[in-house]
Design a protein around this motif. Structure first.
Motif, PDB file in Angstrom:
ATOM      1  N   ASP A  51       0.849  -1.193   0.000  1.00 48.96           N
ATOM      2  CA  ASP A  51       0.000   0.000   0.000  1.00 48.96           C
ATOM      3  C   ASP A  51       0.883   1.242   0.000  1.00 48.96           C
ATOM      4  OD1 ASP A  51      -2.529   1.193  -0.128  1.00 48.96           O
ATOM      5  OD2 ASP A  51      -2.502   1.645   2.013  1.00 48.96           O
ATOM      6  N   TRP A  52       0.440   2.280  -0.732  1.00 46.09           N
ATOM      7  CA  TRP A  52       1.215   3.513  -0.866  1.00 46.09           C
ATOM      8  C   TRP A  52       0.799   4.535   0.186  1.00 46.09           C
ATOM      9  CZ3 TRP A  52       5.238   4.442  -4.183  1.00 46.09           C
ATOM     10  CH2 TRP A  52       5.424   3.539  -5.246  1.00 46.09           C
ATOM     11  N   HIS A  53       1.788   5.288   0.640  1.00 48.52           N
ATOM     12  CA  HIS A  53       1.558   6.457   1.490  1.00 48.52           C
ATOM     13  C   HIS A  53       0.984   7.578   0.610  1.00 48.52           C
ATOM     14  CE1 HIS A  53       2.670   9.991   3.924  1.00 48.52           C
ATOM     15  NE2 HIS A  53       2.763   9.173   4.967  1.00 48.52           N
ATOM     16  N   PRO A  54       0.148   8.468   1.155  1.00 48.21           N
ATOM     17  CA  PRO A  54      -0.399   9.567   0.337  1.00 48.21           C
ATOM     18  C   PRO A  54       0.654  10.475  -0.301  1.00 48.21           C
ATOM     19  CG  PRO A  54      -1.569   9.411   2.428  1.00 48.21           C
ATOM     20  CD  PRO A  54      -0.430   8.447   2.510  1.00 48.21           C
ATOM     21  N   ASN A  55       1.897  10.472   0.215  1.00 50.46           N
ATOM     22  CA  ASN A  55       2.917  11.361  -0.364  1.00 50.46           C
ATOM     23  C   ASN A  55       3.539  10.809  -1.643  1.00 50.46           C
ATOM     24  OD1 ASN A  55       4.742   9.391   0.472  1.00 50.46           O
ATOM     25  ND2 ASN A  55       6.014  10.768   1.689  1.00 50.46           N
ATOM     26  N   ASN A  56       3.109   9.630  -2.100  1.00 54.29           N
ATOM     27  CA  ASN A  56       3.561   9.045  -3.365  1.00 54.29           C
ATOM     28  C   ASN A  56       4.996   8.492  -3.300  1.00 54.29           C
ATOM     29  OD1 ASN A  56       2.334   8.758  -6.134  1.00 54.29           O
ATOM     30  ND2 ASN A  56       4.281   9.632  -6.754  1.00 54.29           N
ATOM     31  N   ILE A  57       5.612   8.536  -2.115  1.00 53.57           N
ATOM     32  CA  ILE A  57       7.006   8.087  -1.981  1.00 53.57           C
ATOM     33  C   ILE A  57       7.109   6.812  -1.152  1.00 53.57           C
ATOM     34  CG2 ILE A  57       9.322   8.703  -1.150  1.00 53.57           C
ATOM     35  CD1 ILE A  57       8.446  10.412  -3.520  1.00 53.57           C
ATOM     36  N   LEU A  58       6.491   6.809   0.021  1.00 56.93           N
ATOM     37  CA  LEU A  58       6.631   5.672   0.933  1.00 56.93           C
ATOM     38  C   LEU A  58       5.706   4.531   0.542  1.00 56.93           C
ATOM     39  CD1 LEU A  58       6.881   7.488   4.387  1.00 56.93           C
ATOM     40  CD2 LEU A  58       8.729   6.685   2.911  1.00 56.93           C
ATOM     41  N   PRO A 117      10.432  15.661   4.356  1.00 54.56           N
ATOM     42  CA  PRO A 117      10.416  14.756   5.525  1.00 54.56           C
ATOM     43  C   PRO A 117       9.001  14.417   5.979  1.00 54.56           C
ATOM     44  CG  PRO A 117      11.969  16.552   5.861  1.00 54.56           C
ATOM     45  CD  PRO A 117      11.200  16.889   4.621  1.00 54.56           C
ATOM     46  N   THR A 118       8.837  13.225   6.541  1.00 55.81           N
ATOM     47  CA  THR A 118       7.556  12.761   7.079  1.00 55.81           C
ATOM     48  C   THR A 118       7.791  12.215   8.491  1.00 55.81           C
ATOM     49  OG1 THR A 118       7.783  10.438   6.415  1.00 55.81           O
ATOM     50  CG2 THR A 118       6.945  11.957   4.742  1.00 55.81           C
ATOM     51  N   PRO A 119       6.718  11.931   9.250  1.00 57.11           N
ATOM     52  CA  PRO A 119       6.914  11.304  10.564  1.00 57.11           C
ATOM     53  C   PRO A 119       7.624   9.956  10.497  1.00 57.11           C
ATOM     54  CG  PRO A 119       4.669  12.134  10.350  1.00 57.11           C
ATOM     55  CD  PRO A 119       5.302  12.267   9.010  1.00 57.11           C
ATOM     56  N   TRP A 120       7.618   9.320   9.316  1.00 57.28           N
ATOM     57  CA  TRP A 120       8.278   8.020   9.167  1.00 57.28           C
ATOM     58  C   TRP A 120       9.784   8.168   8.997  1.00 57.28           C
ATOM     59  CZ3 TRP A 120       5.239   3.976  10.200  1.00 57.28           C
ATOM     60  CH2 TRP A 120       3.852   4.125  10.060  1.00 57.28           C
ATOM     61  N   GLY A 162      -1.737   9.285   6.352  1.00 51.93           N
ATOM     62  CA  GLY A 162      -0.427   8.657   6.177  1.00 51.93           C
ATOM     63  C   GLY A 162       0.375   8.470   7.451  1.00 51.93           C
ATOM     64  N   ASN A 163      -0.162   8.864   8.605  1.00 50.96           N
ATOM     65  CA  ASN A 163       0.594   8.762   9.860  1.00 50.96           C
ATOM     66  C   ASN A 163       0.454   7.410  10.548  1.00 50.96           C
ATOM     67  OD1 ASN A 163       1.527  11.332   9.522  1.00 50.96           O
ATOM     68  ND2 ASN A 163      -0.065  12.279  10.776  1.00 50.96           N
ATOM     69  N   ARG A 164      -0.560   6.645  10.158  1.00 55.63           N
ATOM     70  CA  ARG A 164      -0.753   5.316  10.750  1.00 55.63           C
ATOM     71  C   ARG A 164      -0.754   4.261   9.666  1.00 55.63           C
ATOM     72  NH1 ARG A 164      -5.987   6.681  14.568  1.00 55.63           N
ATOM     73  NH2 ARG A 164      -4.887   7.247  16.480  1.00 55.63           N
ATOM     74  N   LYS A 221       3.539   8.655  17.117  1.00 57.11           N
ATOM     75  CA  LYS A 221       3.768   8.287  18.515  1.00 57.11           C
ATOM     76  C   LYS A 221       4.981   7.357  18.631  1.00 57.11           C
ATOM     77  CE  LYS A 221      -0.896   8.867  20.369  1.00 57.11           C
ATOM     78  NZ  LYS A 221      -1.562   9.432  19.204  1.00 57.11           N
ATOM     79  N   GLU A 222       6.055   7.744  17.939  1.00 57.98           N
ATOM     80  CA  GLU A 222       7.320   6.993  17.977  1.00 57.98           C
ATOM     81  C   GLU A 222       7.133   5.523  17.614  1.00 57.98           C
ATOM     82  OE1 GLU A 222       8.867   7.719  21.846  1.00 57.98           O
ATOM     83  OE2 GLU A 222       9.518   9.753  21.368  1.00 57.98           O
ATOM     84  N   MET A 223       6.386   5.303  16.562  1.00 60.37           N
ATOM     85  CA  MET A 223       6.157   3.958  15.996  1.00 60.37           C
ATOM     86  C   MET A 223       5.466   3.019  16.992  1.00 60.37           C
ATOM     87  SD  MET A 223       7.439   4.609  13.075  1.00 60.37           S
ATOM     88  CE  MET A 223       8.531   5.861  12.405  1.00 60.37           C
TER      89      MET A 223
END
Length: 373
Positions: free
Chosen positions: A151-158, A184-187, A219-221, A238-240
């Motif tokens: 599954d893709w992240h909404p930012n098209n990268i992750l 940069p993202t939270p990931w 995209g944060n979860r 929340k730090e993974m």
């Protein structure tokens, strides 16, 4: 409340919708992809896409560019484009894999797609204009087994990938030839192609290969389901932090977010289940989306009862029909209207050859606990 459509007697392996949901592409457990067009309350076969030699394992339909990508056990993938005459023509994809392709997913911007395979790698594919074909770059390390879901992240990268080695990994799938440097993202911030941002284990003692993975609308979860009947949510904000719920039901085969705090899981239990996640990350079961309708069982004579017992080892004939709409494993789930942040209806396909559309607003009237948080 729910719309139920029957497509014969053969299991539906996977399905995908076009942008306005007037057409559906599905594979009936063979090497073909059938495109059906809606005509009133039924679906009419419009075209059959023939190109794969072995069973089709994944289909995805890009809504804006109107391209279909398919992958199969023959180690191939094709991108199908619809010409001015309404006919679909395939373009070859150079996957460079030596095992079956298992899943495929367009990126949100539809300029690339990812293919998972039994070759223990992910092929990230993009179009090469001069040769008029789709080429791939591989993400290999540290994958140890078959990729079962993407599954893709909404930012098209992750890219989130679940595998049969009981792990869920978040990779960077940045192709520098076709897109700008990611923010940069939270990931994480450093994102060269193949960079593993984080890795989650489905269970501490090992066990429960991952069937399906889904990024939330923001995209944060990320959530996933495993073969050990578990449902898990991890939060990058929340730090993974990871929350897992071991359920009492049969294993789930697919999962999707339907709002920022709600998700639907489907699988071998033949009934879609609604779960919610609170701000602390706690997972709770909300309700079953299917209202059980037990068939009326007529009174059996003693003779009939013993005949039935002799023939089927059961004293009652009615227990051959399930109380749910789906009569066999649900093999896939897709958002029918709305998006992962605010979904109003979903569709499920199953091994009973049924395609069912579930409308949340109408279901709220009959299922008392059904509320999307």
């Amino acid at each position: 409340m729910t719309e139920v459509f029957q497509f014969g007697l053969v299991p539906i392996t996977c399905h995908a919708w076009n942008k306005d949901r007037s057409r559906v592409a599905l594979s009936l457990n063979n090497n073909e992809v059938n495109i059906y067009e809606r005509a009133g309350s039924e679906w009419r076969l419009q075209e059959t896409l023939q190109g794969h030699d072995l069973r089709v394992t994944g289909i995805d339909w890009a809504p804006n560019t109107n391209r279909i990508v398919t992958c199969g056990a023959d180690r191939n993938a094709y991108v199908w484009t619809c010409g001015a005459d309404g006919k679909w023509s395939p373009t070859l994809v150079l996957l460079r894999i030596n095992r079956a392709a298992t899943c495929v997913k367009w990126s949100p911007n539809e300029n690339k797609f990812a293919v998972g395979s039994g070759a223990r790698l992910i092929s990230v594919c993009y179009f090469e204009q001069e040769n008029n074909w789709w080429v791939s770059k591989h993400i290999k390390k540290p994958i140890r087994s078959t990729i079962t879901t993407l599954d893709w992240h909404p930012n098209n990268i992750l890219l989130a990938a679940g595998a049969a080695d009981f792990k869920v990994r978040i990779f960077s799938a940045w192709i520098k030839d076709i897109e700008p440097k990611p923010t940069p993202t939270p990931w994480g911030a450093k994102m060269p192609l193949g960079q593993m941002m984080t890795e989650f284990s489905n269970s501490t003692g090992g066990g429960g290969w991952v069937h399906s993975v889904s990024f939330s609308g923001d995209g944060n979860r990320v959530c996933w389901v495993g073969h050990d009947s578990s449902l898990t949510v991890a939060d990058a904000g929340k730090e993974m932090a990871k929350t897992q719920l071991k359920t009492e039901y049969l294993p789930f085969t697919a999962v999707t977010w339907v709002s920022l705090n709600s998700l639907v899981a489907v699988g071998h239990g033949c009934c879609p289940m609604l779960y919610s996640v609170d701000d602390m990350g706690k997972l709770t079961f909300v309700t079953k989306m299917d209202v059980a309708q037990k068939k009326e069982s007529g009174s059996l004579s003693a003779m009939k009862k013993f005949q039935s017992l002799d023939r089927t080892a059961r004293s009652d004939q009615s227990d051959t029909t399930l109380a749910t709409i789906h009569q066999n494993t649900i093999t896939g789930v897709a958002i029918f209207s709305g998006d992962k942040s605010n979904c109003s209806s979903i569709s499920t396909c199953g091994a009973d050859s049924q395609l069912v559309i579930w409308n949340f607003k109408l279901l709220e009237q009959s299922v008392s606990d059904l509320r999307l948080s």
